[in-house]
Design a protein around this motif. Structure first.
Motif: not given
Length: 434
Positions: A303-324
């Motif tokens: 859901s952080t992808l659709v905020s006014k400013v993308i939360n870089v740390d959250q998206i990187c965490l998503l990739v590291e944890k779910y699509y390593p």
């Protein structure tokens, strides 16, 4: 000496004329089958003999078309040669099969090398045979979410291994790359829950990123909206109640009226608290039964992808944890740079600003030709969008499943049933192909 009257030339001309008649006769049959299928009408009739008052939709429609065109009237039905009428039940099934397979090939080309999600539902037909329906969800080259009805499969039982074997067989038959499965969801009945759970585990053994999200994932949104409405209603009630009590107290000079107003306020507050508690408990129970902690975290990070400013740390965490395994270490570093630059680009590019959904973000990247620039961000977005988490984009999948269950009331062969459903549900594709 007269070449035009030569026996070979005469035979050739006669053959050419016969070929044209056969083609026109076949075209009329194809159009009739296609039109009836688009309208969800039965093809065959109970009594198709020439003396019957109702020979069935297929023959009756052929007769109607012939009444408006003399050329057609002279080559169809009784005017056709015995061995090339193109009206038998086998011919109708073959026409359906050809059209349906063309539709499936088109779906395969739409998916291409993209990731896709497998949506499955099961039910029994009139003869008590178990059948499963397969719907694919993917993102096309234009960045648009597509859900396509692929097939209907008869299974001998509903054991997890049987379900997976049949699903794999169909996907491989149509040359889909099962390693590209990046999501799975099932809408089985309560007695199927254990089988679905077992199927999830079997699929995850071969597809590490085939995360499970329930088909009714959009209820998360409804639950949150419902909860927020409860809070708003309670807030408005409290505000109005306090205002009323203040007025009463201000205008009242008697102690008993004040005590009565306070007692009424307490009773109403207690009633509303009970209502609010019950509503929130119901929503929490719904969320807990539909989503596990892993799915909830995946949705939250996405859901952080659709905020006014993308939360870089959250998206990187998503990739590291779910699509390593889908991103190399170098790509992970590059992804962070892309996200930071994209946040700057949002403020300068009005076409990227104001994105309200992840689906909109995917389309904007294509429309603004930024997909190649932010190719890693685009990959993340497409991975997430394969999961059926929005109401608008899963309606077709639910519609296909509803139609599938309604059609099971009628007895028909498995292939005929499957091909009929594919053409009916995906008629927008079939109309272009034939």
């Amino acid at each position: 000496m007269n070449q035009a009257a030569h026996i070979e030339n005469i035979i050739v001309k006669q053959n050419e004329a016969q070929i044209l008649k056969n083609r026109l006769r076949l075209k009329v049959s194809i159009d009739t089958v296609r039109w009836l299928t688009f309208q969800a009408c039965a093809l065959r009739g109970h009594d198709e003999t020439p003396d019957s008052k109702n020979r069935g939709n297929f023959l009756q429609l052929l007769k109607l078309l012939a009444s408006y065109n003399d050329e057609v009237a002279n080559i169809v039905l009784e005017k056709a040669t015995y061995n090339s009428k193109y009206t038998s039940g086998e011919i109708q099934k073959e026409i359906l099969s050809i059209i349906a397979n063309k539709v499936r090939k088109h779906i395969r080309s739409e998916v291409g090398d993209s990731y896709f999600c497998v949506m499955i539902d099961e039910s029994r037909d009139e003869s008590q045979k178990e059948k499963i329906v397969i719907v694919l969800r993917f993102i096309d080259a234009e960045g648009i979410i597509r859900e396509r009805f692929l097939d209907l499969v008869h299974v001998r039982d509903t054991l997890s291994l049987t379900l997976k074997t049949n699903m794999w067989r169909q996907l491989l038959h149509y040359q889909f790359d099962v390693s590209k499965i990046c999501g799975q969801c099932y809408n089985g009945a309560s007695n199927m829950r254990e089988e679905w759970n077992g199927l999830q585990a079997l699929v995850l053994e071969d597809c590490l990123y085939a995360y499970y999200v329930h088909c009714f994932a959009h209820r998360l949104q409804l639950a949150l909206v419902a909860a927020s409405r409860e809070i708003i209603l309670v807030h408005h009630f409290f505000t109005n109640l306090i205002f009323t009590i203040n007025v009463v107290c201000a205008s009242s000079k008697r102690h008993d009226e004040l005590q009565k107003a306070k007692a009424t306020e307490i009773e109403q507050l207690l009633e509303l608290c009970e209502i609010e508690s019950a509503a929130l408990d119901k929503q929490l129970h719904e969320l807990n039964s539909r989503f596990n902690d892993r799915a909830m975290e995946l949705l939250r990070l996405s859901s952080t992808l659709v905020s006014k400013v993308i939360n870089v740390d959250q998206i990187c965490l998503l990739v590291e944890k779910y699509y390593p395994k889908d991103f190399t270490e170098q790509e992970m570093i590059q992804l962070r740079y892309q996200l930071e630059i994209f946040n700057i680009d949002i403020t300068k590019n009005p076409r990227l600003n104001g994105v309200s959904t992840i689906a909109d973000l995917c389309k904007r990247l294509v429309e603004t030709q930024k997909r190649e620039t932010y190719y890693l961000l685009d990959r993340v977005v497409r991975l997430i969008l394969t999961l059926p988490v929005s109401t608008a984009t899963t309606e077709k999948g639910f519609l296909a499943m509803k139609i599938f269950k309604n059609r099971l009331r009628f007895k028909m062969s498995d292939d005929f049933h499957a091909n009929n459903l594919v053409i009916y549900i995906e008629r927008e594709i079939a109309e272009k192909l034939i």
